[in-house]
Design an enzyme around this catalytic site. Structure first.
Site, PDB file in Angstrom:
ATOM      1  N   ARG A  48     -59.978  -4.709 -25.736  1.00  0.00           N
ATOM      2  CA  ARG A  48     -60.347  -6.034 -25.250  1.00  0.00           C
ATOM      3  C   ARG A  48     -61.611  -6.478 -25.970  1.00  0.00           C
ATOM      4  NH1 ARG A  48     -64.734  -4.607 -24.456  1.00  0.00           N
ATOM      5  NH2 ARG A  48     -65.185  -6.491 -23.293  1.00  0.00           N
ATOM      6  N   GLY A  49     -61.940  -7.748 -25.785  1.00  0.00           N
ATOM      7  CA  GLY A  49     -62.994  -8.361 -26.574  1.00  0.00           C
ATOM      8  C   GLY A  49     -62.361  -9.097 -27.735  1.00  0.00           C
ATOM      9  N   ALA A  50     -62.736 -10.368 -27.909  1.00  0.00           N
ATOM     10  CA  ALA A  50     -62.050 -11.221 -28.887  1.00  0.00           C
ATOM     11  C   ALA A  50     -61.984 -10.612 -30.289  1.00  0.00           C
ATOM     12  CB  ALA A  50     -62.708 -12.600 -28.915  1.00  0.00           C
ATOM     13  N   ARG A  91     -52.289 -12.448 -25.311  1.00  0.00           N
ATOM     14  CA  ARG A  91     -53.353 -13.044 -24.495  1.00  0.00           C
ATOM     15  C   ARG A  91     -53.678 -14.418 -25.086  1.00  0.00           C
ATOM     16  NH1 ARG A  91     -58.285  -9.474 -22.586  1.00  0.00           N
ATOM     17  NH2 ARG A  91     -58.245 -11.054 -20.954  1.00  0.00           N
ATOM     18  N   GLN A 198     -66.354  -4.980 -16.549  1.00  0.00           N
ATOM     19  CA  GLN A 198     -66.653  -4.608 -17.935  1.00  0.00           C
ATOM     20  C   GLN A 198     -68.143  -4.389 -18.166  1.00  0.00           C
ATOM     21  OE1 GLN A 198     -64.715  -7.240 -16.992  1.00  0.00           O
ATOM     22  NE2 GLN A 198     -63.149  -7.686 -18.513  1.00  0.00           N
ATOM     23  N   ASP A 239     -65.146 -15.891 -26.156  1.00  0.00           N
ATOM     24  CA  ASP A 239     -63.776 -15.758 -26.634  1.00  0.00           C
ATOM     25  C   ASP A 239     -63.315 -16.981 -27.414  1.00  0.00           C
ATOM     26  OD1 ASP A 239     -62.159 -13.246 -25.245  1.00  0.00           O
ATOM     27  OD2 ASP A 239     -63.983 -13.821 -24.210  1.00  0.00           O
ATOM     28  N   ASN A 249     -65.835 -17.881 -21.983  1.00  0.00           N
ATOM     29  CA  ASN A 249     -66.185 -16.458 -21.942  1.00  0.00           C
ATOM     30  C   ASN A 249     -65.739 -15.900 -20.602  1.00  0.00           C
ATOM     31  OD1 ASN A 249     -67.411 -14.135 -23.202  1.00  0.00           O
ATOM     32  ND2 ASN A 249     -69.085 -14.321 -21.740  1.00  0.00           N
ATOM     33  N   LYS A 250     -65.975 -14.627 -20.400  1.00  0.00           N
ATOM     34  CA  LYS A 250     -65.519 -13.939 -19.198  1.00  0.00           C
ATOM     35  C   LYS A 250     -65.936 -14.690 -17.938  1.00  0.00           C
ATOM     36  CE  LYS A 250     -63.445 -11.090 -19.296  1.00  0.00           C
ATOM     37  NZ  LYS A 250     -61.968 -11.223 -19.305  1.00  0.00           N
TER      38      LYS A 250
END
Length: 347
Positions: A48-50, A91, A198, A239, A249-250
Site C-alpha cells: 500500500r501507499g501510492a 484500487r 497505518q 495519493d 490522502n488517507k
C-alpha cells in the site's frame, strides 16, 4: 537499529512483497508470479501507499505477459493493454497506479517494431526503472522538505507515507530519515490512523527501527498535542493532487489540516510528481475508494459495534488547497497559487 524492512523487491523473476497486513507482529515476505496475485496484494493492502502500488503494478504487467504464448506482436500488445486495464481496477484513488500502467502500456505501443521477446525484456526494464526512479524521487523530496525543518522540532504525520509506502525513505518521512543522517533530533508524532492503523502499525514501526524518536497518538489526540505546543509542523503524503492543489490522502487528513490551520501550524504535503494529476481539476473529481465495513467494526476478529451496524468507510478524504502551505516535490517546493505553479513543474 534493526534490519530495514524492504517493501518491494525483484528476485528470481518474481515480485517479492512485505505483507504489511501482518505488521508489526510478523515480518513475512511473499513472492508473486502472476498479475492476479499482484492485483490481490494491492487490493487487500499487502502492499500500500501510492508509489509502492505503482511500482508493484508495473512489475505486475510484466508478470501478466511473461508467459504469453508466442503469437503476433499485435496480439501481444493487446494482451499488455488487457493486463494494464485489469490491474487498474485494483484500487481507484492512487494516481501513481494509473501513471505506472500508462508507462508500461506505452512501452508496448511505442515499440511495435520489437519482437515479443524483446518487448518482454523492455517491459521488465521499464518496471525496474520505475522502481529505481522512486527511490531517487523520495530522497530529493526529503532534501527539499528538510529546508523547512530544523533540529529539535516536533512534527506530526498521518497514516504511512514512509519507506513502507514507497521503495526507500518514503515521502513524508524522507526528511525524518535525512534529519537522522544529519544528527538532528526531531520529535515525531504519528496518528494511529483509523481504521487500518497505518500510523501505529507501520509509521511507528519503521521510524522506531530506524532509531527515530516517534510517539504514537490516537487520531482524536491531534488537537490536544497541537494546543500544547508540541507540534511545529505537519507533513503528510498523498495519493493524488488535483490541478488546483486539492489533496486526496488517507481518511482523517482533512481533519488534521483543519486543526493545523486553526493552531497556525504549517501543513505540508509530500508529493512525487507522478502523484500530481493535472487532468483532474479539483478534489471533487477524485474518486474515493470505499472499503468493507469489517475494517471499522471487526478490525481484530471481534466486533466493536453491533454486527448489523451501518458503516461508512471511505478510505480517503480531500484536503482543500487553502489548508496547504506547500506541496513538496522532487523538483522543488510549490506554494500558492497552486493551479499555476503545479502546471509549471511540467514545463
Amino acid at each position: 537499529m534493526e534490519e530495514q524492512l524492504i517493501p518491494i523487491q525483484w528476485k528470481d523473476d518474481a515480485l517479492v512483497l512485505l505483507d504489511q497486513t501482518l505488521l508489526p507482529n510478523e515480518v513475512v515476505y511473499e513472492s508473486f508470479n502472476t498479475a492476479e496475485g499482484v492485483w490481490d496484494a494491492i487490493q487487500v493492502m499487502k502492499v500500500r501507499g501510492a508509489p509502492a502500488i505503482g511500482v508493484s503494478a508495473a512489475y505486475g504487467v510484466y508478470l501478466g505477459v511473461k508467459e504469453f504464448v508466442e503469437s503476433t506482436e499485435a496480439e501481444f500488445i493487446d494482451e499488455v493493454k488487457r493486463v494494464c486495464a485489469y490491474l487498474a481496477t485494483s484500487r481507484p484513488t492512487a494516481v501513481n497506479l494509473f501513471w505506472a500502467l500508462e508507462r508500461m502500456e506505452s512501452v508496448a505501443t511505442d515499440h511495435t517494431h520489437l519482437s515479443i521477446t524483446q518487448l518482454k525484456d523492455r517491459l521488465l526494464e521499464e518496471a525496474k526503472e520505475i522502481h529505481r526512479e522512486d527511490e531517487e524521487i523520495n530522497r530529493q523530496i526529503g532534501e527539499h522538505a528538510l529546508t523547512l525543518f530544523h533540529d529539535g522540532m516536533g512534527v506530526l504525520t498521518h497514516c504511512n507515507a514512509g519507506a513502507l509506502a514507497t521503495t526507500k525513505y518514503g515521502t513524508a518521512t524522507a526528511p525524518m530519515y535525512l534529519a537522522k543522517e544529519k544528527g538532528w533530533d526531531l520529535k515525531i508524532y504519528s496518528d494511529e490512523t483509523r481504521p487500518r492503523l497505518q500510523g501505529s502499525t507501520l509509521t511507528a514501526l519503521e521510524l522506531q527501527r530506524a532509531g527515530i524518536d516517534v510517539t504514537v497518538i490516537t487520531d482524536n489526540m491531534a488537537a490536544m498535542v497541537m494546543s500544547q505546543g508540541k507540534i511545529d509542523a505537519v507533513i503528510v503524503g498523498c495519493d493524488r493532487v488535483a490541478a488546483n492543489g486539492d489533496v486526496a490522502n488517507k481518511i482523517g487528513t482533512l481533519g488534521v489540516s483543519i486543526l493545523a490551520k486553526y493552531y497556525n501550524i504549517p501543513f505540508y504535503v509530500a508529493a512525487p510528481t507522478p502523484t500530481i494529476d493535472l487532468k483532474t481539476p479539483t478534489g471533487k473529481e477524485i474518486p474515493i475508494e470505499e472499503r468493507d465495513a469489517s475494517e471499522v467494526i471487526n478490525r481484530f476478529g471481534q466486533y466493536s459495534a453491533p454486527k448489523e451496524s451501518k458503516v461508512y468507510n471511505p478510505a480517503f478524504d480531500v484536503t482543500p488547497h487553502e489548508n496547504v502551505i506547500a506541496i513538496i516535490t522532487e523538483k522543488g517546493i510549490v506554494k500558492a497559487p497552486f493551479t499555476e505553479n503545479l502546471k509549471n513543474l511540467f514545463q
